[in-house]
Write a protein that holds these residues in place. Sequence first.
Motif, PDB file in Angstrom:
ATOM      1  N   VAL A  83       5.217  -0.170 -20.118  1.00  0.00           N
ATOM      2  CA  VAL A  83       4.802  -1.238 -19.215  1.00  0.00           C
ATOM      3  C   VAL A  83       4.676  -0.625 -17.821  1.00  0.00           C
ATOM      4  O   VAL A  83       5.661  -0.364 -17.139  1.00  0.00           O
ATOM      5  CB  VAL A  83       5.807  -2.398 -19.199  1.00  0.00           C
ATOM      6  CG1 VAL A  83       5.293  -3.532 -18.304  1.00  0.00           C
ATOM      7  CG2 VAL A  83       6.057  -2.919 -20.611  1.00  0.00           C
ATOM      8  N   LYS A  84       3.412  -0.390 -17.421  1.00  0.00           N
ATOM      9  CA  LYS A  84       3.145   0.393 -16.216  1.00  0.00           C
ATOM     10  C   LYS A  84       2.332  -0.413 -15.197  1.00  0.00           C
ATOM     11  O   LYS A  84       1.628  -1.361 -15.560  1.00  0.00           O
ATOM     12  CB  LYS A  84       2.382   1.665 -16.578  1.00  0.00           C
ATOM     13  CG  LYS A  84       3.115   2.585 -17.538  1.00  0.00           C
ATOM     14  CD  LYS A  84       2.264   3.806 -17.876  1.00  0.00           C
ATOM     15  CE  LYS A  84       2.994   4.732 -18.838  1.00  0.00           C
ATOM     16  NZ  LYS A  84       2.174   5.926 -19.176  1.00  0.00           N
ATOM     17  N   PHE A  85       2.435   0.046 -13.960  1.00  0.00           N
ATOM     18  CA  PHE A  85       1.700  -0.596 -12.867  1.00  0.00           C
ATOM     19  C   PHE A  85       1.090   0.470 -11.966  1.00  0.00           C
ATOM     20  O   PHE A  85       1.723   1.484 -11.677  1.00  0.00           O
ATOM     21  CB  PHE A  85       2.626  -1.476 -12.026  1.00  0.00           C
ATOM     22  CG  PHE A  85       3.279  -2.576 -12.805  1.00  0.00           C
ATOM     23  CD1 PHE A  85       2.709  -3.832 -12.857  1.00  0.00           C
ATOM     24  CD2 PHE A  85       4.453  -2.337 -13.514  1.00  0.00           C
ATOM     25  CE1 PHE A  85       3.299  -4.840 -13.592  1.00  0.00           C
ATOM     26  CE2 PHE A  85       5.060  -3.345 -14.244  1.00  0.00           C
ATOM     27  CZ  PHE A  85       4.476  -4.605 -14.288  1.00  0.00           C
ATOM     28  N   GLU A  86      -0.139   0.213 -11.545  1.00  0.00           N
ATOM     29  CA  GLU A  86      -0.803   1.022 -10.530  1.00  0.00           C
ATOM     30  C   GLU A  86      -1.342   0.053  -9.483  1.00  0.00           C
ATOM     31  O   GLU A  86      -2.247  -0.723  -9.771  1.00  0.00           O
ATOM     32  CB  GLU A  86      -1.933   1.864 -11.126  1.00  0.00           C
ATOM     33  CG  GLU A  86      -1.461   2.932 -12.107  1.00  0.00           C
ATOM     34  CD  GLU A  86      -2.600   3.805 -12.602  1.00  0.00           C
ATOM     35  OE1 GLU A  86      -3.715   3.676 -12.039  1.00  0.00           O
ATOM     36  OE2 GLU A  86      -2.383   4.585 -13.534  1.00  0.00           O
ATOM     37  N   GLU A  87      -0.752   0.102  -8.317  1.00  0.00           N
ATOM     38  CA  GLU A  87      -1.075  -0.877  -7.280  1.00  0.00           C
ATOM     39  C   GLU A  87      -1.621  -0.189  -6.032  1.00  0.00           C
ATOM     40  O   GLU A  87      -1.219   0.924  -5.693  1.00  0.00           O
ATOM     41  CB  GLU A  87       0.175  -1.689  -6.910  1.00  0.00           C
ATOM     42  CG  GLU A  87       0.749  -2.514  -8.060  1.00  0.00           C
ATOM     43  CD  GLU A  87      -0.166  -3.644  -8.493  1.00  0.00           C
ATOM     44  OE1 GLU A  87      -0.969  -4.117  -7.645  1.00  0.00           O
ATOM     45  OE2 GLU A  87      -0.079  -4.066  -9.670  1.00  0.00           O
ATOM     46  N   ILE A  88      -2.510  -0.880  -5.353  1.00  0.00           N
ATOM     47  CA  ILE A  88      -3.064  -0.402  -4.079  1.00  0.00           C
ATOM     48  C   ILE A  88      -2.416  -1.190  -2.949  1.00  0.00           C
ATOM     49  O   ILE A  88      -2.355  -2.426  -2.985  1.00  0.00           O
ATOM     50  CB  ILE A  88      -4.590  -0.586  -4.036  1.00  0.00           C
ATOM     51  CG1 ILE A  88      -5.241   0.241  -5.148  1.00  0.00           C
ATOM     52  CG2 ILE A  88      -5.151  -0.183  -2.678  1.00  0.00           C
ATOM     53  CD1 ILE A  88      -6.729  -0.011  -5.293  1.00  0.00           C
ATOM     54  N   TYR A  89      -1.897  -0.472  -1.966  1.00  0.00           N
ATOM     55  CA  TYR A  89      -1.297  -1.120  -0.808  1.00  0.00           C
ATOM     56  C   TYR A  89      -2.377  -1.557   0.186  1.00  0.00           C
ATOM     57  O   TYR A  89      -3.383  -0.880   0.355  1.00  0.00           O
ATOM     58  CB  TYR A  89      -0.325  -0.185  -0.102  1.00  0.00           C
ATOM     59  CG  TYR A  89       1.003   0.002  -0.803  1.00  0.00           C
ATOM     60  CD1 TYR A  89       1.723  -1.088  -1.288  1.00  0.00           C
ATOM     61  CD2 TYR A  89       1.559   1.269  -0.957  1.00  0.00           C
ATOM     62  CE1 TYR A  89       2.946  -0.924  -1.920  1.00  0.00           C
ATOM     63  CE2 TYR A  89       2.781   1.452  -1.578  1.00  0.00           C
ATOM     64  CZ  TYR A  89       3.476   0.353  -2.058  1.00  0.00           C
ATOM     65  OH  TYR A  89       4.685   0.521  -2.678  1.00  0.00           O
ATOM     66  N   ASP A  90      -2.127  -2.682   0.834  1.00  0.00           N
ATOM     67  CA  ASP A  90      -3.021  -3.154   1.890  1.00  0.00           C
ATOM     68  C   ASP A  90      -2.680  -2.383   3.160  1.00  0.00           C
ATOM     69  O   ASP A  90      -1.863  -2.809   3.985  1.00  0.00           O
ATOM     70  CB  ASP A  90      -2.853  -4.659   2.095  1.00  0.00           C
ATOM     71  CG  ASP A  90      -3.901  -5.236   3.039  1.00  0.00           C
ATOM     72  OD1 ASP A  90      -4.438  -4.468   3.865  1.00  0.00           O
ATOM     73  OD2 ASP A  90      -4.172  -6.448   2.964  1.00  0.00           O
ATOM     74  N   TYR A  91      -3.320  -1.235   3.301  1.00  0.00           N
ATOM     75  CA  TYR A  91      -3.025  -0.306   4.390  1.00  0.00           C
ATOM     76  C   TYR A  91      -3.266  -0.947   5.755  1.00  0.00           C
ATOM     77  O   TYR A  91      -2.487  -0.758   6.694  1.00  0.00           O
ATOM     78  CB  TYR A  91      -3.902   0.932   4.207  1.00  0.00           C
ATOM     79  CG  TYR A  91      -3.615   2.079   5.138  1.00  0.00           C
ATOM     80  CD1 TYR A  91      -2.546   2.941   4.900  1.00  0.00           C
ATOM     81  CD2 TYR A  91      -4.437   2.319   6.236  1.00  0.00           C
ATOM     82  CE1 TYR A  91      -2.298   4.010   5.743  1.00  0.00           C
ATOM     83  CE2 TYR A  91      -4.196   3.386   7.092  1.00  0.00           C
ATOM     84  CZ  TYR A  91      -3.125   4.228   6.841  1.00  0.00           C
ATOM     85  OH  TYR A  91      -2.866   5.283   7.676  1.00  0.00           O
ATOM     86  N   GLY A 136      -6.755  -7.874  -5.790  1.00  0.00           N
ATOM     87  CA  GLY A 136      -5.819  -8.047  -4.691  1.00  0.00           C
ATOM     88  C   GLY A 136      -4.907  -6.851  -4.491  1.00  0.00           C
ATOM     89  O   GLY A 136      -4.384  -6.271  -5.446  1.00  0.00           O
ATOM     90  N   GLN A 137      -4.734  -6.469  -3.255  1.00  0.00           N
ATOM     91  CA  GLN A 137      -3.801  -5.401  -2.918  1.00  0.00           C
ATOM     92  C   GLN A 137      -2.408  -5.985  -2.728  1.00  0.00           C
ATOM     93  O   GLN A 137      -2.226  -7.208  -2.771  1.00  0.00           O
ATOM     94  CB  GLN A 137      -4.277  -4.710  -1.639  1.00  0.00           C
ATOM     95  CG  GLN A 137      -5.673  -4.112  -1.746  1.00  0.00           C
ATOM     96  CD  GLN A 137      -6.182  -3.587  -0.414  1.00  0.00           C
ATOM     97  OE1 GLN A 137      -5.940  -4.191   0.629  1.00  0.00           O
ATOM     98  NE2 GLN A 137      -6.904  -2.473  -0.445  1.00  0.00           N
ATOM     99  N   ILE A 138      -1.430  -5.122  -2.529  1.00  0.00           N
ATOM    100  CA  ILE A 138      -0.076  -5.614  -2.314  1.00  0.00           C
ATOM    101  C   ILE A 138       0.513  -4.995  -1.048  1.00  0.00           C
ATOM    102  O   ILE A 138       0.034  -3.972  -0.540  1.00  0.00           O
ATOM    103  CB  ILE A 138       0.868  -5.330  -3.512  1.00  0.00           C
ATOM    104  CG1 ILE A 138       1.237  -3.834  -3.595  1.00  0.00           C
ATOM    105  CG2 ILE A 138       0.281  -5.827  -4.813  1.00  0.00           C
ATOM    106  CD1 ILE A 138       2.422  -3.550  -4.521  1.00  0.00           C
ATOM    107  N   VAL A 139       1.541  -5.657  -0.535  1.00  0.00           N
ATOM    108  CA  VAL A 139       2.420  -5.109   0.496  1.00  0.00           C
ATOM    109  C   VAL A 139       3.840  -5.299  -0.028  1.00  0.00           C
ATOM    110  O   VAL A 139       4.188  -6.398  -0.479  1.00  0.00           O
ATOM    111  CB  VAL A 139       2.243  -5.838   1.846  1.00  0.00           C
ATOM    112  CG1 VAL A 139       3.307  -5.381   2.843  1.00  0.00           C
ATOM    113  CG2 VAL A 139       0.853  -5.591   2.410  1.00  0.00           C
TER     114      VAL A 139
END
Length: 475
Positions: A83-91, A136-139
């Motif tokens: 169970v994996k996650f690859e997330e992009i941060y809202d730079y 959607g990106q994450i912070v």
Amino acid sequence: MGIVAAFMVPHPPMIVPDIGRGSEAKIKETIEAYEQVGREIAEIKPDTIIITSPHATMYSNYFHISPGRNAIGDFGAFRAPNVKFEEIYDYDLVNSLLDIVFDEDFPAGIEGEKESKLDHGTMVPLYFIRKYYKEGQIVRIGLSGLPLVDHYQLGMYIQEAVEEIDRKVVFVASGDLSHKLQDYGPYGFAPEGPVYDERIMDVAGRTAFGEMLDFDEDFCDKAAECGHRSFVIMAGALDGIDVEAKVLSHQDVTGVGYGVVTFYPKEEPKVIAGEIEKNPDRCFLDKVIEKLDAEAAKSDGYVKLARASLESYIVDGKKLNVPRDIPDEILKELPKEIFEKKAGAFVSIHKNGELRGCIGTIGPTATNIAQEIVNNAISASTRDPRFDPITENELKWLEINVDILGEPEDIDSKDQLDVKRYGVIVSSGYRRGLLLPDLEGVDDVDTQVSIAMRKGGIKPTDNYSLQRFEVIRHK
């Protein structure tokens, strides 16, 4: 667009089927509520999902905001590495927030990351969100050991940063409730546990966010909650906004409390000149400041002198000269003896109930009591080695006491002490330790003497002598 919704959610790893392996069925109500949260976020289609997590990098006196462009994570620590996650941060949003906290000299930033991989307090919410919404990106933001008002203030800065770059954002406050709800639970039972759960769910359901700031730290510790600070940051992010809440679930079948609540603005807030038009009745931090200001106005001249001294030094770098620089409104409240007599004095500073600095003199070191107070107020606020110097932004939160010490008198034994009436000085050679009387948590003479000995570096096996003294406490 701003923050268009917020969600209060738990993060039990067992809720993920690959980890629970059937045991998650016992929290079916929580799962169903979480699924609804995932669907609602998918309907909103936010640009960014802000997640506050108790299991992200955490410091006692600093909020860590995850840096970089992206992050990965998996549940390998819970025997589910698949169970994996690859997330992009809202730079851009992170940088907007960094600019604000830097300008405000607020203790938050991207330095000091301990672990770049996503934590389970972040991944459990994402597990349900990503089932329904892949965009959607994450912070990701960690909590701190700072007072609750600082967590609320961080939320307010988050709101400002979101408005500044015009993002459509949902806020996810990740946190379990009490971990001490049942004898059979992993952490046992404490009577504070059920009380905390009932209270926080009531507060959340009524959107009475100001009451979140009233939770006593000791009470929260005894309840062994892990999400309260996360919820307070969320409350700050909704500062000044009329919101309605819906309690989706609350379960305690595992001995740990899991609550799911949704929060939506009743209407889209008006933005004037780049700032939200706020409902003053929902500006809960302002109400705390108003209360502190009222209490400070009722304090006596000794305390007002100490406050004026540290404020002058911290804001302007200027030490007050006595009596020339004392403001007239304070001068008229001071008795003549403060300029004619000498005595030791202690200045104690608290911030939201937590000690922030305390420095004093056992005997007089200045020309009069007023100058003693001025000197020790500066030392307590900027030179107490246990704490960082107090900053200008903290001044509005400070509660100050001034203790004027009477002459110490020698005593033969601890039997001549009274923790409510007398302070104690323990001496052994050149080493001395002092403890003031009538302190919270010091309820017996043995404790009082033991603490004074530790402060003076005196061992129980050393030869030592005792003195007692009385104080006049000014609040």
